[in-house]
Design a protein around this motif. Structure first.
Motif, PDB file in Angstrom:
ATOM      1  N   SER A 186       0.815  -1.220   0.000  1.00  0.00           N
ATOM      2  CA  SER A 186       0.000   0.000   0.000  1.00  0.00           C
ATOM      3  C   SER A 186       0.848   1.268   0.000  1.00  0.00           C
ATOM      4  N   GLY A 187       2.159   1.107  -0.108  1.00  0.00           N
ATOM      5  CA  GLY A 187       3.025   2.270  -0.267  1.00  0.00           C
ATOM      6  C   GLY A 187       3.736   2.745   0.976  1.00  0.00           C
ATOM      7  N   ALA A 188       3.813   1.906   2.005  1.00  0.00           N
ATOM      8  CA  ALA A 188       4.543   2.311   3.211  1.00  0.00           C
ATOM      9  C   ALA A 188       6.022   2.518   2.887  1.00  0.00           C
ATOM     10  N   ASP A 189       6.575   3.611   3.355  1.00  0.00           N
ATOM     11  CA  ASP A 189       8.006   3.881   3.180  1.00  0.00           C
ATOM     12  C   ASP A 189       8.828   3.187   4.265  1.00  0.00           C
ATOM     13  N   GLY A 190       8.192   2.988   5.407  1.00  0.00           N
ATOM     14  CA  GLY A 190       8.867   2.334   6.516  1.00  0.00           C
ATOM     15  C   GLY A 190       7.884   1.530   7.343  1.00  0.00           C
ATOM     16  N   ILE A 191       8.396   0.514   8.021  1.00  0.00           N
ATOM     17  CA  ILE A 191       7.573  -0.321   8.895  1.00  0.00           C
ATOM     18  C   ILE A 191       8.361  -0.593  10.172  1.00  0.00           C
ATOM     19  N   VAL A 192       7.697  -0.397  11.294  1.00  0.00           N
ATOM     20  CA  VAL A 192       8.267  -0.739  12.590  1.00  0.00           C
ATOM     21  C   VAL A 192       7.680  -2.077  13.015  1.00  0.00           C
ATOM     22  N   THR A 193       8.532  -3.025  13.394  1.00  0.00           N
ATOM     23  CA  THR A 193       8.034  -4.285  13.923  1.00  0.00           C
ATOM     24  C   THR A 193       8.125  -4.257  15.443  1.00  0.00           C
ATOM     25  N   ALA A 194       7.003  -4.557  16.100  1.00  0.00           N
ATOM     26  CA  ALA A 194       6.975  -4.697  17.555  1.00  0.00           C
ATOM     27  C   ALA A 194       7.152  -6.178  17.846  1.00  0.00           C
ATOM     28  N   GLY A 200      13.148  -8.228  20.033  1.00  0.00           N
ATOM     29  CA  GLY A 200      12.787  -7.838  18.683  1.00  0.00           C
ATOM     30  C   GLY A 200      12.466  -8.969  17.736  1.00  0.00           C
ATOM     31  N   GLY A 201      12.320 -10.190  18.242  1.00  0.00           N
ATOM     32  CA  GLY A 201      12.047 -11.316  17.369  1.00  0.00           C
ATOM     33  C   GLY A 201      10.701 -11.214  16.661  1.00  0.00           C
ATOM     34  N   ILE A 202      10.646 -11.684  15.433  1.00  0.00           N
ATOM     35  CA  ILE A 202       9.387 -11.751  14.694  1.00  0.00           C
ATOM     36  C   ILE A 202       9.218 -13.169  14.150  1.00  0.00           C
ATOM     37  N   SER A 203       7.995 -13.524  13.802  1.00  0.00           N
ATOM     38  CA  SER A 203       7.700 -14.880  13.352  1.00  0.00           C
ATOM     39  C   SER A 203       8.365 -15.164  12.005  1.00  0.00           C
ATOM     40  N   PRO A 204       8.524 -16.448  11.656  1.00  0.00           N
ATOM     41  CA  PRO A 204       9.122 -16.787  10.351  1.00  0.00           C
ATOM     42  C   PRO A 204       8.359 -16.164   9.182  1.00  0.00           C
ATOM     43  N   ALA A 205       7.032 -16.169   9.242  1.00  0.00           N
ATOM     44  CA  ALA A 205       6.244 -15.599   8.145  1.00  0.00           C
ATOM     45  C   ALA A 205       6.471 -14.094   8.036  1.00  0.00           C
ATOM     46  N   MET A 206       6.536 -13.415   9.178  1.00  0.00           N
ATOM     47  CA  MET A 206       6.805 -11.980   9.151  1.00  0.00           C
ATOM     48  C   MET A 206       8.210 -11.698   8.633  1.00  0.00           C
ATOM     49  N   SER A 207       9.164 -12.541   9.009  1.00  0.00           N
ATOM     50  CA  SER A 207      10.537 -12.356   8.557  1.00  0.00           C
ATOM     51  C   SER A 207      10.643 -12.481   7.040  1.00  0.00           C
ATOM     52  N   THR A 208       9.948 -13.465   6.490  1.00  0.00           N
ATOM     53  CA  THR A 208       9.944 -13.649   5.030  1.00  0.00           C
ATOM     54  C   THR A 208       9.327 -12.438   4.344  1.00  0.00           C
ATOM     55  N   ALA A 209       8.207 -11.955   4.885  1.00  0.00           N
ATOM     56  CA  ALA A 209       7.550 -10.792   4.296  1.00  0.00           C
ATOM     57  C   ALA A 209       8.428  -9.554   4.416  1.00  0.00           C
ATOM     58  N   ARG A 210       9.156  -9.444   5.515  1.00  0.00           N
ATOM     59  CA  ARG A 210      10.052  -8.303   5.692  1.00  0.00           C
ATOM     60  C   ARG A 210      11.175  -8.321   4.667  1.00  0.00           C
ATOM     61  N   THR A 211      11.749  -9.492   4.421  1.00  0.00           N
ATOM     62  CA  THR A 211      12.828  -9.613   3.435  1.00  0.00           C
ATOM     63  C   THR A 211      12.351  -9.149   2.064  1.00  0.00           C
ATOM     64  N   GLU A 212      11.139  -9.557   1.695  1.00  0.00           N
ATOM     65  CA  GLU A 212      10.584  -9.157   0.391  1.00  0.00           C
ATOM     66  C   GLU A 212      10.317  -7.659   0.350  1.00  0.00           C
ATOM     67  N   VAL A 253      11.894  -5.296   2.054  1.00  0.00           N
ATOM     68  CA  VAL A 253      13.173  -4.582   1.976  1.00  0.00           C
ATOM     69  C   VAL A 253      13.640  -4.506   0.526  1.00  0.00           C
ATOM     70  N   LYS A 254      13.415  -5.578  -0.227  1.00  0.00           N
ATOM     71  CA  LYS A 254      13.801  -5.579  -1.651  1.00  0.00           C
ATOM     72  C   LYS A 254      13.053  -4.501  -2.429  1.00  0.00           C
ATOM     73  N   LYS A 255      11.876  -4.135  -1.944  1.00  0.00           N
ATOM     74  CA  LYS A 255      11.070  -3.102  -2.604  1.00  0.00           C
ATOM     75  C   LYS A 255      11.415  -1.700  -2.111  1.00  0.00           C
ATOM     76  N   GLY A 256      12.392  -1.614  -1.192  1.00  0.00           N
ATOM     77  CA  GLY A 256      12.829  -0.304  -0.721  1.00  0.00           C
ATOM     78  C   GLY A 256      12.221   0.151   0.582  1.00  0.00           C
ATOM     79  N   GLY A 284      18.494  -2.709   5.548  1.00  0.00           N
ATOM     80  CA  GLY A 284      17.085  -2.342   5.589  1.00  0.00           C
ATOM     81  C   GLY A 284      16.413  -2.535   6.918  1.00  0.00           C
ATOM     82  N   VAL A 285      17.121  -3.045   7.923  1.00  0.00           N
ATOM     83  CA  VAL A 285      16.536  -3.286   9.248  1.00  0.00           C
ATOM     84  C   VAL A 285      17.411  -2.612  10.301  1.00  0.00           C
ATOM     85  N   ILE A 286      16.821  -1.679  11.052  1.00  0.00           N
ATOM     86  CA  ILE A 286      17.558  -0.864  12.017  1.00  0.00           C
ATOM     87  C   ILE A 286      17.024  -1.140  13.415  1.00  0.00           C
TER      88      ILE A 286
END
Length: 376
Positions: A280-288, A293-305, A307-310, A332-334
């Motif tokens: 939907s055009g988010a420039d940034g996403i914060v993961t809680a 700071g751990g996230i689920s495997p599915a979230m991690s996969t989605a995050r990797t994709e 990051v590739k989109k900027g 891409g992850v701070i």
């Protein structure tokens, strides 16, 4: 390398801040007494301006019904002994009803008021008060005191905390003791730093705390006791005190501020939220995230994709305390260290508005975001 400030240096920092604050309050020549400071009170609504259905309707009330001018007038002549108080009605609704575009306008209003006044008080709802506070902490250019206040009970019930909180906020602002502290929050007789304060209870009047950092101080009737200061007082009197987020500069072409969202992790969390935000055009996403700071495997996969989109990510913890340091090798992850998700969102949003240089954004999170005392 950042080093925790040594005790002697810390005391010298406090001394600099104290001397600067006192010098700003010097007496006018020839009149034999100190002129009253000028304090502007900006109203945005919230419970503090609420009207209850009756005197014991602590939770049944209409927020944002009283004008800030009426509320201040009800505290006269008491506040007239503290300061020359002026009022401005910025808005009159719950804190959650304001947009980031509104936040930008609020910064402009506070900046304008500080050009004419010695300090500013902003009244707002408590639901997102910590976000109001941190936004102003990051964007207001003046080092004069900015104090936020509100209440957990509406103005019109018995036992309300509203008038006392407003009075004490004006008292704190007029004292100018928080010069160079950035924005602070004053409720329940306690003073909290914008970066650390968070709402911890839905109903109790002692809802605001600063976690392991602790409050800055207290107001005990005529006594304002400040026991510590935010690390930014170390730069008091220098241009480096100001953050790089000058809204007049970073939004000078009228462009919208970046879109930054928050995705919450939990057991077996799906990656759909991250993907939807990115699509939907988010420039940034914060993961809680869980734990550090751990996230689920599915979230991690989605995050990797994503990051590739900027999309730029900031990693925080949902625990409410503790730090997420991240890794400089993860593009891409701070890591946001101990910023809460909602405050990391604001810092990431402003960072992305100012630059697309990830290295620079990492540096801001490691300095502005952590705000430790340093030597040198």
């Amino acid at each position: 390398m950042r080093i925790v400030h040594r005790t002697a240096a810390l005391f010298s920092t406090f001394a600099v801040a104290a001397v600067t604050a006192l010098s700003s309050a010097s007496a006018q020549p020839g009149n034999g007494k100190e002129e009253l400071p000028e304090v502007a009170v900006i109203g945005t609504g919230g419970t503090i301006s609420g009207v209850s259905t009756d005197r014991v309707s602590f939770q049944n009330y209409q927020s944002g019904k009283l004008a800030i001018s009426k509320m201040v007038d009800e505290l006269r002549p008491e506040v007239d002994g503290l300061a020359k108080v002026t009022t401005e009605q910025f808005g009159n609704k719950g804190s959650g009803g304001y947009s980031i575009a509104d936040y930008r306008k609020l910064t402009a209003s506070v900046d304008a008021a500080l050009k004419k006044s010695d300090a500013v008080v902003v009244t707002t709802g408590t639901d997102t008060m910590e976000e109001f506070a941190y936004w102003l902490d990051l964007t207001v250019r003046s080092d004069k005191p900015v104090v936020l206040t509100g209440s957990m009970r509406p103005w019109t019930v018995i036992g309300t905390d509203a008038p006392a909180n407003l009075y004490n906020a004006i008292k704190l602002a007029a004292s100018r003791k928080t010069k160079c502290y950035g924005t602070v929050v004053m409720l329940n007789d306690e003073v909290q730093a914008a970066r650390e304060v968070r709402k911890t209870d839905a109903l109790r009047m002692d809802t605001f705390t600063s976690g392991s950092s602790g409050r800055l101080g207290v107001i005990d009737q005529d006594n304002i006791r400040l026991n510590r200061a935010p690390a930014r007082v170390e730069s008091c009197g220098r241009s480096s005190w100001r953050t790089p987020f000058d809204l007049d500069r970073i939004t000078k072409d009228g462009k919208a501020l970046p879109k930054v969202e928050i995705a919450y992790s939990y057991q077996d969390a799906g990656g759909e939220a991250v993907k939807a935000f990115a699509d939907s055009g988010a420039d940034g996403i914060v993961t809680a995230g869980t734990g550090a700071g751990g996230i689920s495997p599915a979230m991690s996969t989605a995050r990797t994709e994503a990051v590739k989109k900027g999309v730029t990510f900031t990693s925080t913890t949902r625990t409410g305390s503790g730090a997420v340091y991240g890794s400089t090798s993860t593009t891409g992850v701070i890591g946001a260290e101990d910023l809460t998700p909602q405050k990391a969102r604001l810092l990431l949003l402003l960072s992305l508005a100012a630059t697309d240089d990830e290295k620079q954004i990492r540096e801001w999170f490691a300095t502005l975001g952590t705000a430790q005392f340093t030597e040198g």
